[in-house]
Design a protein around this motif. Structure first.
Motif, PDB file in Angstrom:
ATOM      1  N   PHE A  19       0.825  -1.207   0.000  1.00 50.61           N
ATOM      2  CA  PHE A  19       0.000   0.000   0.000  1.00 50.61           C
ATOM      3  C   PHE A  19       0.860   1.258   0.000  1.00 50.61           C
ATOM      4  O   PHE A  19       0.492   2.264  -0.625  1.00 50.61           O
ATOM      5  CB  PHE A  19      -0.959  -0.006   1.190  1.00 50.61           C
ATOM      6  N   VAL A  63      -3.802   8.813  -5.064  1.00 49.71           N
ATOM      7  CA  VAL A  63      -4.356   7.516  -4.644  1.00 49.71           C
ATOM      8  C   VAL A  63      -5.103   6.842  -5.789  1.00 49.71           C
ATOM      9  O   VAL A  63      -4.777   5.729  -6.200  1.00 49.71           O
ATOM     10  CB  VAL A  63      -5.288   7.680  -3.425  1.00 49.71           C
ATOM     11  N   GLY A  64      -6.124   7.527  -6.313  1.00 50.59           N
ATOM     12  CA  GLY A  64      -6.989   6.901  -7.312  1.00 50.59           C
ATOM     13  C   GLY A  64      -6.286   6.491  -8.584  1.00 50.59           C
ATOM     14  O   GLY A  64      -6.389   5.341  -9.030  1.00 50.59           O
ATOM     15  N   ALA A  67      -3.884   3.612  -8.072  1.00 49.08           N
ATOM     16  CA  ALA A  67      -4.553   2.322  -7.891  1.00 49.08           C
ATOM     17  C   ALA A  67      -4.983   1.749  -9.244  1.00 49.08           C
ATOM     18  O   ALA A  67      -4.795   0.555  -9.518  1.00 49.08           O
ATOM     19  CB  ALA A  67      -5.764   2.485  -6.977  1.00 49.08           C
ATOM     20  N   ALA A  84      -9.923  -4.760  -4.873  1.00 49.84           N
ATOM     21  CA  ALA A  84      -9.538  -3.698  -3.942  1.00 49.84           C
ATOM     22  C   ALA A  84      -8.990  -2.491  -4.700  1.00 49.84           C
ATOM     23  O   ALA A  84      -9.300  -1.339  -4.370  1.00 49.84           O
ATOM     24  CB  ALA A  84      -8.497  -4.219  -2.955  1.00 49.84           C
ATOM     25  N   LEU A  85      -8.200  -2.742  -5.730  1.00 47.99           N
ATOM     26  CA  LEU A  85      -7.629  -1.639  -6.505  1.00 47.99           C
ATOM     27  C   LEU A  85      -8.713  -0.850  -7.234  1.00 47.99           C
ATOM     28  O   LEU A  85      -8.678   0.387  -7.261  1.00 47.99           O
ATOM     29  CB  LEU A  85      -6.604  -2.179  -7.500  1.00 47.99           C
ATOM     30  N   SER A  87     -11.798  -0.637  -6.307  1.00 45.83           N
ATOM     31  CA  SER A  87     -12.564   0.067  -5.271  1.00 45.83           C
ATOM     32  C   SER A  87     -11.842   1.330  -4.817  1.00 45.83           C
ATOM     33  O   SER A  87     -12.447   2.392  -4.655  1.00 45.83           O
ATOM     34  CB  SER A  87     -12.805  -0.857  -4.069  1.00 45.83           C
ATOM     35  N   ILE A  88     -10.525   1.209  -4.611  1.00 41.41           N
ATOM     36  CA  ILE A  88      -9.724   2.365  -4.197  1.00 41.41           C
ATOM     37  C   ILE A  88      -9.735   3.425  -5.295  1.00 41.41           C
ATOM     38  O   ILE A  88      -9.931   4.623  -5.026  1.00 41.41           O
ATOM     39  CB  ILE A  88      -8.283   1.942  -3.869  1.00 41.41           C
ATOM     40  N   ALA A  92     -11.654   6.922  -4.822  1.00 42.11           N
ATOM     41  CA  ALA A  92     -10.861   8.149  -4.776  1.00 42.11           C
ATOM     42  C   ALA A  92     -11.381   9.178  -5.767  1.00 42.11           C
ATOM     43  O   ALA A  92     -11.433  10.384  -5.469  1.00 42.11           O
ATOM     44  CB  ALA A  92      -9.392   7.834  -5.057  1.00 42.11           C
TER      45      ALA A  92
END
Length: 235
Positions: A19, A63-64, A67, A84-85, A87-88, A92
């Motif tokens: 992360f 972040v977005g 990912a 998860a990626l 979703s992140i 974001a």
């Protein structure tokens, strides 16, 4: 032991390391610095607006976009799931848009349009859309655009001078890409024993990487320092 990290700033191999790697911390700081550089060009600096602009870029770009970039080809080799990626990444972008909607009330009704343009550039580059995933696309999306938005958020205008400064940010981002591309290749596509001979000298893998990564580190902190210095002129 040879440094086998996919990037000099990427301590992959654990949940925490994956992360942390995803944030691309030095490069995120570099490109976030363009926002306060642009903002500091304004005659007067609104700190609340600067904070909101920085937050939107930190979440969406830092972040977005990163990912979504990891979903496409796993350049960092993290073990974070695709779900998860995604979703992140999507979360974001939604969070950035939410900040923009607040900005529409506080700053200008045009703020969401800038946000849509930024999300389009960030997502398009991260997911490698052909017309955006180019050297120039990188320079414009990650260099020129943050600086322009930083200035516009303060003034509501775009001037010839700030366009020239945006060109500077684009060129500096292109310099980053020209250094990071060969460094990534050597890190991710060569054997530990790679050696380059130059007359009577020889460079091992680590020495070869330093020819690109040392300037990248220096340029990162140069840009961050420039942003801090320009903002401090408004105190």
């Amino acid at each position: 032991m040879s440094d086998r990290r996919p990037a000099f700033y990427a301590p992959t191999g654990s949940v925490t390391g994956d992360f942390v790697s995803l944030l691309h911390v030095p490069y995120t700081l570099w490109h976030l610095s363009y926002v306060p550089i642009g903002a500091a060009l304004a005659a007067e600096l609104d700190w609340l607006i600067l904070g909101g602009t920085m937050a939107a870029f930190a979440i969406g770009l830092g972040v977005g976009a990163h990912a979504l970039d990891e979903v496409k080809g796993r350049p960092l080799g993290t073990r974070i799931s695709d779900r998860a990626l995604w979703s992140i990444g999507i979360g974001a972008m939604v969070a950035s848009m939410a900040i923009a909607l607040v900005g529409a009330v506080v700053v200008s009704a045009w703020v969401p349009l800038w946000a849509v343009a930024g999300i389009f550039l960030a997502v398009g580059y991260a997911l490698e859309w052909p017309f955006l995933h180019t050297d120039l696309g990188f320079g414009l999306a990650w260099g020129a655009f943050p600086l322009l938005v930083g200035y516009w958020a303060q003034t509501g205008a775009i001037t010839p001078a700030v366009i020239v400064m945006a060109a500077m940010a684009c060129l500096l981002s292109l310099a980053q890409r020209s250094l990071s591309t060969p460094a990534r290749f050597v890190r991710r596509s060569t054997l530990e024993s790679v050696t380059v001979f130059d007359g009577d000298r020889s460079w091992d893998r680590g020495g070869l990487l330093q020819t690109w990564e040392k300037p990248l580190r220096l340029l990162t902190w140069t840009t961050v320092t420039l942003a801090i210095g320009l903002v401090l002129t408004h105190l």
